[in-house]
Design an enzyme around this catalytic site. Structure first.
Site, mmCIF file in Angstrom:
data_model
loop_
_atom_site.group_PDB
_atom_site.id
_atom_site.type_symbol
_atom_site.label_atom_id
_atom_site.label_comp_id
_atom_site.label_asym_id
_atom_site.label_seq_id
_atom_site.Cartn_x
_atom_site.Cartn_y
_atom_site.Cartn_z
ATOM 1 N N THR A 175 -9.791 7.797 5.213
ATOM 2 C CA THR A 175 -9.854 6.311 4.601
ATOM 3 C C THR A 175 -10.827 6.064 3.959
ATOM 4 O O THR A 175 -11.316 6.093 2.801
ATOM 5 C CB THR A 175 -9.410 5.358 5.594
ATOM 6 O OG1 THR A 175 -8.367 5.320 6.628
ATOM 7 C CG2 THR A 175 -9.258 3.775 4.848
ATOM 8 N N LYS A 186 2.084 -4.159 10.735
ATOM 9 C CA LYS A 186 1.320 -3.916 12.092
ATOM 10 C C LYS A 186 0.896 -4.030 12.709
ATOM 11 O O LYS A 186 1.289 -5.395 13.339
ATOM 12 C CB LYS A 186 -0.079 -5.214 10.836
ATOM 13 C CG LYS A 186 -1.711 -4.428 11.224
ATOM 14 C CD LYS A 186 -1.897 -2.990 9.958
ATOM 15 C CE LYS A 186 -3.529 -3.016 10.285
ATOM 16 N NZ LYS A 186 -3.367 -2.278 8.560
ATOM 17 N N ASN A 244 -15.547 4.018 10.952
ATOM 18 C CA ASN A 244 -15.071 4.743 10.861
ATOM 19 C C ASN A 244 -14.883 5.093 9.193
ATOM 20 O O ASN A 244 -15.607 5.744 7.930
ATOM 21 C CB ASN A 244 -13.916 5.068 11.060
ATOM 22 C CG ASN A 244 -12.936 6.264 10.930
ATOM 23 O OD1 ASN A 244 -13.673 7.929 10.906
ATOM 24 N ND2 ASN A 244 -12.210 5.951 10.155
ATOM 25 N N LYS A 292 0.620 -1.030 -0.132
ATOM 26 C CA LYS A 292 -0.048 0.198 -0.148
ATOM 27 C C LYS A 292 0.807 1.355 0.103
ATOM 28 O O LYS A 292 0.800 2.449 -0.581
ATOM 29 C CB LYS A 292 -0.988 -0.275 1.028
ATOM 30 C CG LYS A 292 -1.344 0.700 1.463
ATOM 31 C CD LYS A 292 -2.860 1.163 2.837
ATOM 32 C CE LYS A 292 -3.245 -0.506 3.114
ATOM 33 N NZ LYS A 292 -4.115 -0.531 4.116
HETATM 34 N N1 GLU Z 1 -4.652 1.645 9.454
HETATM 35 C C1 GLU Z 1 -5.084 1.878 8.697
HETATM 36 C C2 GLU Z 1 -4.072 0.838 7.422
HETATM 37 O O1 GLU Z 1 -4.799 0.231 7.430
HETATM 38 C C3 GLU Z 1 -3.572 3.315 8.163
HETATM 39 C C4 GLU Z 1 -2.521 2.755 8.427
HETATM 40 C C5 GLU Z 1 -1.464 3.305 9.234
HETATM 41 O O2 GLU Z 1 -2.514 4.904 8.703
HETATM 42 O O3 GLU Z 1 -0.092 3.784 8.888
HETATM 43 O O4 GLU Z 1 -3.815 0.891 6.421
#
Ligand code: GLU
Length: 476
Positions: A195, A107, A234, A95
């Site tokens: 998001t 993560k 969210n 990503k």
């Molecule tokens: N948890 C979000 C994701 O899966 C955001 C991660 C972030 O901002 O570092 O992309």
């Protein structure tokens, strides 16, 4: 029983990765280096609560350190496990590469049901988990920067930032140790909805290309499209709200934990969200048709399906029944590798997670930069920009007076044009630009290569290519 076994989340990510690298010409060994997860730290810690010692299990997984810090959210959920955290960390690597956020992938997760604990208890648990990660540099502005994910939000991020501050009192960049913080705690405007906003921008960009829209068997613009949303958390809430209020989409079904609501005339997202907040679920909502087995509504007729809840909801048991011609993965991993094969064969177009939900990490990147630069975006240039605009407006007004009725300035022009961009406008502009550029890179690969059938493979090709370039630059 299915003859073919449903792959786990991590197997799904690996299968999708393998499909893409088979089309690439990577040097021997590099493919393996990129695919594997570098390290996963498991911690079990105790917190004394309600007169008793409770033991919690948490993880922080680092998938790739080709760029540092590594980045990715921390989720609080009962389903958290090593396989899941590693799959999510891998997705973060791809990503970030796809949207040019200069991070490796990571993560974290804590196995907990946040609804079982009150705020003070959650604070103690979060701080203790953060302590365990901070002391091992698994939270650090230069090495590993968490953010919100499922079950966490700005409140938890504020506790983490404060915990880091207590343990690193002289680190001037301490606030950059975590993103998704509240505005008055070093956060940035527009991060909470980022998001969902990114999902909206992704769809807007998709619909700018008639060729792509046609590939999904759709036509025209976003306006009037029938949308089904799974998960009004969210991400799902903001995506559905913006699509309804700003793009003219009709939200024909909403699927939540306790069931689904359907209304072909369109559900009011804000009203449903308020209902959930006061009643704990969608059951009893006065409009639309409620069913307890909400997942059934995933199979309804619609134009766009937005799974925004969790992984694996579209799998080998329901993929064949999905009627949506276009799926946008607002959640991470909502479509398993097995379901992906079935849907692709049916001609369904899937806008993949690593792109579709990258808005969050993109704005996290802006927040991190803001924290490191110690200045709000727009603070230096805004008034100067306004002063220059004032010059043009003065000139136009002079012309206006001179030409009399022959030419009249558009009402509101002055007001709109004079306003210099503040932080929120800049964040939105940066996010929109990022989502457009990443989509263009994906579609270019999708359309220019005969052997690339789908957007997901295209997304992997683009991002793996960028990760490989970074590794080569490191001499690997
Ligand atoms: N948890 C979000 C994701 O899966 C955001 C991660 C972030 O901002 O570092 O992309």
């Amino acid at each position: 029983m299915n003859a073919v076994k449903e792959p786990s989340f991590r197997e799904s990510v690996d299968l999708m990765f393998n499909r893409a690298v088979a089309l690439m010409d990577l040097p021997p060994g590099l493919e393996e280096k990129i695919r594997v997860c570098n390290a996963t730290y498991t911690v079990r810690f105790g917190v004394r609560l309600r007169g008793k010692l409770h033991t919690f299990t948490g993880y922080r997984s680092v998938h790739s350190e080709h760029m540092e810090p590594v980045k990715g959210g921390i989720r609080f959920a009962m389903g958290v496990n090593q396989d899941e955290v590693e799959a999510l960390a891998a997705l973060m690597t791809y990503k970030c590469a796809l949207v040019d956020a200069p991070f490796g992938g990571s993560k974290g997760g804590l196995r907990i049901d946040p609804r079982e604990w009150d705020e003070h208890e959650l604070e103690l648990i979060t701080r203790r988990f953060a302590y365990e990660l901070i002391k091992r540099d698994l939270i650090n502005p230069a090495q590993n920067v968490p953010a919100p994910d499922m079950g966490t939000g700005e409140r938890e991020m504020a506790w983490i930032a404060d915990q880091y501050k207590r343990m690193n009192t002289t680190d001037i960049n301490g606030r950059a140790c975590v993103t998704g913080k509240p505005i008055n705690g070093g956060g940035i405007q527009g991060r909470t909805e980022a998001t969902g906003r990114g999902v909206q921008y992704a769809l807007q960009e998709f619909f700018r290309y008639p060729e792509d829209t046609k590939a999904a068997g759709l036509s025209g613009k976003l306006d009037g499209k029938r949308v089904i949303v799974q998960g009004l958390g969210n991400v799902g809430y903001h995506a559905a709200k913006f699509l309804q209020e700003e793009d003219g989409c009709k939200i024909t079904a909403i699927i939540e934990r306790d069931g689904g609501l359907m209304d072909e005339d369109g559900l009011d997202v804000e009203a449903v969200r308020n209902w959930i907040a006061s009643h704990g679920g969608v059951d009893g909502y006065p409009k639309g048709k409620y069913i307890r087995d909400g997942a059934k509504y995933l199979e309804n007729d619609c134009d766009i399906l937005i799974p925004a809840a969790m992984e694996g909801v579209i799998n080998m048991s329901n993929a064949a029944n999905i009627k949506a011609p276009l799926i946008i993965e607002a959640a991470n991993g909502p479509v398993t590798a097995g379901a992906d094969d079935i849907l692709r064969a049916k001609g369904c177009v899937i806008i993949p997670d690593m792109y579709a939900n990258a808005g969050g990490v993109t704005v996290s990147y802006f927040e991190w930069v803001k924290n490191l630069s110690h200045i709000r975006f727009g603070r230096l240039g805004r008034r100067q920009e306004e002063a220059r605009h004032q010059l043009i407006v003065d000139e136009l007004q002079r012309l206006d007076a001179h030409l009399g009725d022959k030419w009249v300035m558009t009402p509101n022009f002055k007001q709109k044009y004079l306003r210099g961009a503040g932080e929120l406008e800049l964040v939105r502009s940066g996010l929109d630009d990022t989502m457009r550029a990443a989509y263009q890179a994906m579609r270019e690969t999708w359309h220019s290569r005969e052997d690339v059938e789908d957007l997901r493979t295209a997304a992997y090709l683009v991002s793996i290519g960028k990760v490989a370039t970074s590794y080569r630059a490191l001499g690997l």
